[in-house]
Scaffold this active site. Structure first.
Site, PDB file in Angstrom:
ATOM      1  N   LYS A  46     -83.667  11.040 -69.633  1.00 49.63           N
ATOM      2  CA  LYS A  46     -83.269  12.149 -69.035  1.00 49.63           C
ATOM      3  C   LYS A  46     -83.801  13.092 -68.802  1.00 49.63           C
ATOM      4  O   LYS A  46     -83.651  13.978 -68.429  1.00 49.63           O
ATOM      5  CB  LYS A  46     -81.303  11.960 -68.091  1.00 49.63           C
ATOM      6  N   GLN A  61     -72.304  10.418 -67.291  1.00 45.69           N
ATOM      7  CA  GLN A  61     -72.848   9.350 -67.701  1.00 45.69           C
ATOM      8  C   GLN A  61     -71.807   7.792 -68.132  1.00 45.69           C
ATOM      9  O   GLN A  61     -70.915   8.299 -68.610  1.00 45.69           O
ATOM     10  CB  GLN A  61     -73.316   8.908 -69.637  1.00 45.69           C
ATOM     11  N   ASP A  99     -75.573  12.988 -58.592  1.00 46.35           N
ATOM     12  CA  ASP A  99     -75.681  11.528 -58.527  1.00 46.35           C
ATOM     13  C   ASP A  99     -74.789  10.976 -57.655  1.00 46.35           C
ATOM     14  O   ASP A  99     -75.059   9.800 -57.127  1.00 46.35           O
ATOM     15  CB  ASP A  99     -74.470  11.027 -60.363  1.00 46.35           C
TER      16      ASP A  99
END
Ligand code: NAD
Length: 281
Positions: A52, A96, A119
């Site tokens: 990422k 994460q 997200d």
């Protein structure tokens, strides 16, 4: 059978994000910023975060990774998120997953400012998705929708079977498909007879984490099969949830693993972060 090339499409999305970043810099002097919180030493999480960060650099984002030990307290994680919520250079915040066991994941995700929730896991954005309103949508299912669009696959009135019903994959996938006017069946570990559902579907979208779960006799001729699963074999290679060698022969379209949905997830994270930066006040 036609392969859906996620790698090529992801590159196309990334190129368009790069162009968008350049425009935003020139017109408003804004550089999109992404903050990633990485907690613990899970090797897969570390590898995803590295990918990422590399992708952010490539498209010209400002990005920071907060690397924290798995002994960190929930309050310290919350304090870091609040700092990022208040940081004007940060447009997107990504925690994460999975988090260490002593941390309440739902609570952590709710602390993220919904306007920085790239997200799409905050209940505010989940609610907007379900009601068909604009907001941030989870990157993996959003990437699958982008694939349907790119390959001109019309979803209206199609029978779609979603296999797997997690908050980050199956449920948002089902909402997006329903919003696109497909007829959606959602299946999971407690579904009585999976094959009954998959074999009737025009499109099967599977994300469960069980290698080879979807077999040849479980899909109809000409079906479209989207494999979200990522499973690492002992030799280090990756496989999906579909028995690709046998199922692909029956399909009109299928995604490979690797090179299918995986690259799209990162591309859509970039796209969501650019969208957040464009919304900066
Ligand atoms: P999860 O464990 O949170 O959820 C798994 C879901 O699959 C659950 O709803 C469970 O009921 C269902 N399931 C499990 N076994 C089943 C079975 N035998 N039959 C039917 N349903 C079954 O997992 P997740 O986070 O949703 O991830 C699922 C898979 O997708 C994993 O392989 C993960 O690595 C992959 N994934 C890929 C991407 C990507 O970028 N391509 C992103 C996220 C997750």
């Amino acid at each position: 059978m036609q392969l859906i090339d996620g790698k090529a499409l992801a590159k196309k999305v990334q190129d368009s994000v790069s162009t968008g970043v350049e425009q935003l810099k020139q017109e408003k002097n804004i550089v999109p910023g992404l903050a990633v919180l990485l907690i613990g030493d899970d090797p897969a999480s570390h590898s995803y975060v590295k990918m990422k960060a590399k992708a952010c650099e490539k498209v010209g984002f400002y990005s920071i990774t907060h690397n924290m030990p798995d002994t960190i307290s929930q309050d310290e994680i919350i304090a870091t998120i609040e700092m990022m919520n208040n940081n004007p250079r940060i447009d997107g915040i990504l925690v994460q997953l999975p988090l260490p066991k002593h941390v309440d994941t739902d609570k952590i995700l709710e602390v993220i400012d919904p306007t920085k929730d790239v997200d799409g896991f905050h209940p505010y954005n989940v609610g907007r998705l379900v009601t068909g309103l604009d907001g941030f949508v989870a990157c993996t299912p959003l990437g699958v929708m982008k694939m349907f669009e790119e390959y001109n696959i019309d979803l209206k009135s199609k029978d779609v079977c979603v296999v797997g019903a997690s908050n980050i994959v199956g449920k948002p996938m089902a909402s997006l498909l329903l919003n696109a006017e497909a007829t959606v069946t959602v299946t999971h570990i407690f579904t009585k007879d999976l094959k009954t559902h998959t074999s009737k579907a025009d499109i099967v979208v599977v994300g469960v984490g069980v290698p080879g779960l979807i077999k040849e006799d479980m899909v109809k001729d000409g079906a479209i099969v989207i494999d979200i699963g990522i499973n690492r074999r002992e030799d280090g290679s990756l496989v999906g949830d579909v028995d690709f060698a046998n199922v692909s022969a029956k399909c009109s379209y299928i995604t490979p693993v690797p090179g299918g949905v995986g690259p799209m997830t990162i591309a859509m994270l970039l796209s969501n972060t650019l969208k957040a930066a464009k919304g900066r006040i």
